[in-house]
Motif scaffolding. Structure first.
Motif, PDB file in Angstrom:
ATOM      1  N   ALA A  23      -6.539 -10.555   4.915  1.00 26.88           N
ATOM      2  CA  ALA A  23      -6.646  -9.488   3.922  1.00 26.88           C
ATOM      3  C   ALA A  23      -5.376  -8.655   3.965  1.00 26.88           C
ATOM      4  N   PRO A  24      -5.059  -7.962   2.866  1.00 25.59           N
ATOM      5  CA  PRO A  24      -3.811  -7.207   2.831  1.00 25.59           C
ATOM      6  C   PRO A  24      -3.721  -6.134   3.910  1.00 25.59           C
ATOM      7  N   GLY A  25      -4.802  -5.535   4.304  1.00 21.68           N
ATOM      8  CA  GLY A  25      -4.765  -4.493   5.311  1.00 21.68           C
ATOM      9  C   GLY A  25      -4.740  -5.025   6.724  1.00 21.68           C
ATOM     10  N   ALA A  26      -4.986  -6.307   6.900  1.00 17.70           N
ATOM     11  CA  ALA A  26      -5.081  -6.874   8.244  1.00 17.70           C
ATOM     12  C   ALA A  26      -3.730  -6.863   8.947  1.00 17.70           C
ATOM     13  N   ALA A  27      -2.652  -7.201   8.225  1.00 16.09           N
ATOM     14  CA  ALA A  27      -1.335  -7.256   8.857  1.00 16.09           C
ATOM     15  C   ALA A  27      -0.859  -5.848   9.214  1.00 16.09           C
ATOM     16  N   ALA A  28      -1.108  -4.887   8.343  1.00 10.79           N
ATOM     17  CA  ALA A  28      -0.649  -3.529   8.608  1.00 10.79           C
ATOM     18  C   ALA A  28      -1.433  -2.899   9.741  1.00 10.79           C
ATOM     19  N   ALA A  29      -2.746  -3.180   9.815  1.00  8.41           N
ATOM     20  CA  ALA A  29      -3.572  -2.588  10.861  1.00  8.41           C
ATOM     21  C   ALA A  29      -3.285  -3.221  12.212  1.00  8.41           C
ATOM     22  N   SER A  30      -2.826  -4.446  12.230  1.00 10.64           N
ATOM     23  CA  SER A  30      -2.558  -5.116  13.497  1.00 10.64           C
ATOM     24  C   SER A  30      -1.168  -4.790  14.031  1.00 10.64           C
ATOM     25  N   GLY A  31      -0.400  -4.001  13.305  1.00  9.32           N
ATOM     26  CA  GLY A  31       0.921  -3.625  13.779  1.00  9.32           C
ATOM     27  C   GLY A  31       2.032  -4.446  13.159  1.00  9.32           C
ATOM     28  N   GLU A  32       1.699  -5.519  12.424  1.00 14.65           N
ATOM     29  CA  GLU A  32       2.724  -6.307  11.761  1.00 14.65           C
ATOM     30  C   GLU A  32       3.212  -5.542  10.536  1.00 14.65           C
ATOM     31  N   ARG A  33       4.430  -5.774  10.168  1.00 15.15           N
ATOM     32  CA  ARG A  33       4.989  -5.087   9.010  1.00 15.15           C
ATOM     33  C   ARG A  33       4.611  -5.859   7.736  1.00 15.15           C
ATOM     34  N   ALA A  34       3.906  -5.176   6.839  1.00 19.97           N
ATOM     35  CA  ALA A  34       3.500  -5.788   5.575  1.00 19.97           C
ATOM     36  C   ALA A  34       4.682  -5.757   4.610  1.00 19.97           C
ATOM     37  N   PRO A  35       4.767  -6.737   3.725  1.00 21.93           N
ATOM     38  CA  PRO A  35       5.859  -6.722   2.745  1.00 21.93           C
ATOM     39  C   PRO A  35       5.704  -5.507   1.820  1.00 21.93           C
ATOM     40  N   THR A  36       6.834  -4.866   1.492  1.00 18.12           N
ATOM     41  CA  THR A  36       6.779  -3.693   0.633  1.00 18.12           C
ATOM     42  C   THR A  36       6.726  -4.120  -0.822  1.00 18.12           C
ATOM     43  N   ARG A  37       5.891  -3.400  -1.562  1.00 18.39           N
ATOM     44  CA  ARG A  37       5.760  -3.652  -2.991  1.00 18.39           C
ATOM     45  C   ARG A  37       6.128  -2.375  -3.726  1.00 18.39           C
ATOM     46  N   ILE A  38       6.763  -2.529  -4.853  1.00 18.38           N
ATOM     47  CA  ILE A  38       7.059  -1.370  -5.685  1.00 18.38           C
ATOM     48  C   ILE A  38       5.798  -1.054  -6.468  1.00 18.38           C
ATOM     49  N   ARG A  39       5.345   0.170  -6.332  1.00 14.02           N
ATOM     50  CA  ARG A  39       4.113   0.569  -6.984  1.00 14.02           C
ATOM     51  C   ARG A  39       4.442   1.496  -8.146  1.00 14.02           C
ATOM     52  N   VAL A  40       4.028   1.125  -9.343  1.00 14.40           N
ATOM     53  CA  VAL A  40       4.227   1.947 -10.530  1.00 14.40           C
ATOM     54  C   VAL A  40       3.060   2.920 -10.610  1.00 14.40           C
ATOM     55  N   ARG A  41       3.380   4.196 -10.577  1.00 11.00           N
ATOM     56  CA  ARG A  41       2.335   5.224 -10.589  1.00 11.00           C
ATOM     57  C   ARG A  41       2.082   5.760 -11.992  1.00 11.00           C
ATOM     58  N   ALA A  42       3.013   5.584 -12.880  1.00 10.55           N
ATOM     59  CA  ALA A  42       2.870   6.067 -14.262  1.00 10.55           C
ATOM     60  C   ALA A  42       3.336   4.973 -15.223  1.00 10.55           C
ATOM     61  N   PRO A  43       2.469   4.032 -15.567  1.00  7.61           N
ATOM     62  CA  PRO A  43       2.888   2.920 -16.437  1.00  7.61           C
ATOM     63  C   PRO A  43       3.396   3.364 -17.804  1.00  7.61           C
ATOM     64  N   GLN A  44       2.840   4.452 -18.343  1.00  9.40           N
ATOM     65  CA  GLN A  44       3.292   4.926 -19.642  1.00  9.40           C
ATOM     66  C   GLN A  44       4.740   5.426 -19.559  1.00  9.40           C
ATOM     67  N   ASP A  45       5.082   6.108 -18.478  1.00  5.53           N
ATOM     68  CA  ASP A  45       6.468   6.558 -18.297  1.00  5.53           C
ATOM     69  C   ASP A  45       7.416   5.389 -18.109  1.00  5.53           C
ATOM     70  N   LEU A  46       6.978   4.359 -17.393  1.00  8.68           N
ATOM     71  CA  LEU A  46       7.819   3.182 -17.200  1.00  8.68           C
ATOM     72  C   LEU A  46       8.113   2.507 -18.540  1.00  8.68           C
ATOM     73  N   ALA A  47       7.078   2.323 -19.358  1.00  4.37           N
ATOM     74  CA  ALA A  47       7.280   1.694 -20.669  1.00  4.37           C
ATOM     75  C   ALA A  47       8.176   2.547 -21.555  1.00  4.37           C
ATOM     76  N   SER A  48       8.000   3.868 -21.514  1.00  5.35           N
ATOM     77  CA  SER A  48       8.846   4.753 -22.318  1.00  5.35           C
ATOM     78  C   SER A  48      10.291   4.706 -21.854  1.00  5.35           C
ATOM     79  N   GLY A  49      10.503   4.739 -20.553  1.00 13.14           N
ATOM     80  CA  GLY A  49      11.864   4.679 -20.031  1.00 13.14           C
ATOM     81  C   GLY A  49      12.565   3.387 -20.382  1.00 13.14           C
ATOM     82  N   LEU A  50      11.853   2.277 -20.280  1.00  5.08           N
ATOM     83  CA  LEU A  50      12.463   0.992 -20.630  1.00  5.08           C
ATOM     84  C   LEU A  50      12.781   0.912 -22.116  1.00  5.08           C
ATOM     85  N   LEU A  51      11.919   1.501 -22.955  1.00  3.31           N
ATOM     86  CA  LEU A  51      12.171   1.495 -24.398  1.00  3.31           C
ATOM     87  C   LEU A  51      13.379   2.357 -24.749  1.00  3.31           C
TER      88      LEU A  51
END
Length: 193
Positions: A23-51
């Motif tokens: 599971a995604p939380g298993a690696a982080a909880a066991s002390g292994e470093r999970a791969p970092t993902r870019i998380r979009v917090r405001a999809p409407q702002d992202l679409a506006s900025g790209l436009l």
């Protein structure tokens, strides 16, 4: 022959309680470093900025062959490049903000307003020279009415009449543009410039 061990295995002991292996939380909880993902917090702002950035890039591309000149002697390509660059920077700021600040999600897509407004503008552009300004404005208002919550016939006719009269007053009388007002110029002279 070895006896089976009782209790959790070594692999399952590394995962926290209640989190299955893999599971995604298993690696982080066991002390292994999970791969970092870019998380979009405001999809409407992202679409506006790209436009905004896309419009800026298209302005830069269209004005790529125009001479810019200097600040003392500005030529035709100076302002398109300046505005295009500012739009790209503004789009990057808005898109970057979408990664930092929570904002609204993208709304669901509604085709009716887009089709209605596009049809109204295209009909106006196609009829303003052949039918004249007043009929083209009336067609624009009638087709634009289909884009949203339709008006009743009385308010729609009033809106069309006021907009047509305003366009004639502003563009024909005020600015003196050589626009044909009616399909045939045999109508009363008070509507002609």
């Amino acid at each position: 022959m070895a006896a089976p061990t009782r209790g959790p295995s070594a692999a399952s002991r590394s995962a926290p309680h209640g989190v299955p292996e893999g599971a995604p939380g298993a690696a982080a909880a066991s002390g292994e470093r999970a791969p970092t993902r870019i998380r979009v917090r405001a999809p409407q702002d992202l679409a506006s900025g790209l436009l905004i950035a896309a419009f800026g890039l298209s302005a830069l591309w269209m004005g790529r062959d125009w001479p810019t000149g200097t600040l003392a002697s500005v030529q035709s390509g100076f302002f398109p490049r300046m505005i295009g660059t500012l739009m790209v920077l503004a789009g990057a700021v808005v898109a970057g903000r979408s990664l930092l600040v929570h904002g609204p999600a993208l709304p669901s897509w509604n085709w009716r307003p887009l089709a209605g407004v596009t049809a109204a503008v295209l009909a106006f552009a196609g009829t303003v020279e052949t039918l004249g300004l007043v009929p083209a404005v009336l067609i624009l208002v009638a087709l634009g009415n289909l884009a949203g919550q339709p008006l009743r016939p009385g308010p729609l006719a009033l809106l069309g009449g006021v907009l047509a009269a305003g366009c004639v007053a502003l563009f024909v009388w005020g600015l003196g543009l050589p626009l044909q007002v009616w399909p045939l110029q045999v109508w009363p002279l008070w509507v002609s410039p």
